[in-house]
Design a protein around this motif. Structure first.
Motif, PDB file in Angstrom:
ATOM      1  N   GLU A 125      -3.624  10.150   0.015  1.00  0.00           N
ATOM      2  CA  GLU A 125      -3.787   9.226  -1.109  1.00  0.00           C
ATOM      3  C   GLU A 125      -3.319   7.845  -0.691  1.00  0.00           C
ATOM      4  OE1 GLU A 125      -1.626  10.573  -4.550  1.00  0.00           O
ATOM      5  OE2 GLU A 125      -3.286  11.816  -5.205  1.00  0.00           O
ATOM      6  N   VAL A 126      -4.089   6.860  -1.062  1.00  0.00           N
ATOM      7  CA  VAL A 126      -3.700   5.465  -0.896  1.00  0.00           C
ATOM      8  C   VAL A 126      -3.694   4.864  -2.289  1.00  0.00           C
ATOM      9  CG1 VAL A 126      -4.277   3.242   0.129  1.00  0.00           C
ATOM     10  CG2 VAL A 126      -4.718   5.346   1.404  1.00  0.00           C
ATOM     11  N   ASP A 127      -2.528   4.366  -2.685  1.00  0.00           N
ATOM     12  CA  ASP A 127      -2.379   3.806  -4.031  1.00  0.00           C
ATOM     13  C   ASP A 127      -2.908   4.770  -5.096  1.00  0.00           C
ATOM     14  OD1 ASP A 127      -1.185   1.550  -2.925  1.00  0.00           O
ATOM     15  OD2 ASP A 127      -3.110   0.516  -2.725  1.00  0.00           O
ATOM     16  N   HIS A 128      -2.534   6.047  -4.959  1.00  0.00           N
ATOM     17  CA  HIS A 128      -2.831   7.115  -5.915  1.00  0.00           C
ATOM     18  C   HIS A 128      -4.304   7.519  -5.991  1.00  0.00           C
ATOM     19  CE1 HIS A 128       1.315   6.686  -7.109  1.00  0.00           C
ATOM     20  NE2 HIS A 128       1.113   5.411  -7.343  1.00  0.00           N
TER      21      HIS A 128
ATOM     22  N   MET B  47       0.843  -1.181   0.000  1.00  0.00           N
ATOM     23  CA  MET B  47       0.000   0.000   0.000  1.00  0.00           C
ATOM     24  C   MET B  47       0.883   1.237   0.000  1.00  0.00           C
ATOM     25  SD  MET B  47      -2.829   1.214   2.815  1.00  0.00           S
ATOM     26  CE  MET B  47      -1.716   1.571   4.156  1.00  0.00           C
ATOM     27  N   GLN B  48       0.685   2.105  -0.970  1.00  0.00           N
ATOM     28  CA  GLN B  48       1.422   3.359  -1.048  1.00  0.00           C
ATOM     29  C   GLN B  48       0.566   4.470  -0.457  1.00  0.00           C
ATOM     30  OE1 GLN B  48       2.771   4.327  -4.964  1.00  0.00           O
ATOM     31  NE2 GLN B  48       3.769   6.201  -4.309  1.00  0.00           N
TER      32      GLN B  48
ATOM     33  N   GLN C 172      -8.259   9.251  -0.427  1.00  0.00           N
ATOM     34  CA  GLN C 172      -9.063   8.473   0.517  1.00  0.00           C
ATOM     35  C   GLN C 172      -9.300   9.198   1.842  1.00  0.00           C
ATOM     36  OE1 GLN C 172     -10.500   5.493  -0.178  1.00  0.00           O
ATOM     37  NE2 GLN C 172      -9.660   5.542  -2.233  1.00  0.00           N
TER      38      GLN C 172
END
Length: 150
Positions: free
Chosen positions: A55-58, A1-2, A61
């Motif tokens: 941002e989570v995975d671009h 997770m980014q 959120q």
């Protein structure tokens, strides 16, 4: 997770509004009207660089709104998309708010929430916020809390 925090831009407005809507609409029935965050002008807040997004995975959120005041930083709003709840984004956004307030030289950060949002009040108390008072503003019964940053 980014994961990434950044200042929101105009292209984030739809995602911000969707997150706010999903986070606060469930409270309408227990409050009897729209909570304050559903009435805010997010376009103006984004333009004035008051909104940070997570941002989570671009994908956006989470949303954080900070308002510098004379003596204290106001944590005006923190909201996380339902799909991202449980990932710790809310806590990361609050920690970021507290760090921003420290860097700006504020001795404390404050917030308020509706008295019907009891889970939020309990959560804020657990992470060091202390209730200072309760008052009615704009027809909403609010609980005011502060956290020293020393």
């Amino acid at each position: 997770m980014q994961f990434e925090l950044r200042i929101a831009g105009p292209g984030d407005l739809a995602a911000i509004q969707d997150i706010i809507e999903s986070a606060y609409t469930p409270y309408v029935s227990c409050i009897g009207r729209k909570p304050g965050p559903l009435l805010d002008d997010y376009e103006a807040l984004v333009i004035s660089c008051r909104v940070t997004v997570a941002e989570v995975d671009h994908a956006v959120q989470g949303v954080l709104v900070l308002i510098p005041e004379e003596d204290v930083m106001l944590l005006d709003n923190v909201a996380v998309a339902p799909a991202a709840q449980g990932l710790g984004l809310g806590r990361k956004l609050i920690a970021h708010a507290e760090q921003c307030a420290k860097v700006a030289g504020y001795p404390a950060i404050r917030l308020y929430t509706n008295e019907a949002m009891t889970r939020n009040i309990e959560y804020y108390a657990r992470i060091g916020y202390v209730e200072t008072h309760r008052a009615e503003e704009k027809g909403l019964k609010r609980v005011f809390m502060v956290k020293p940053l020393t």
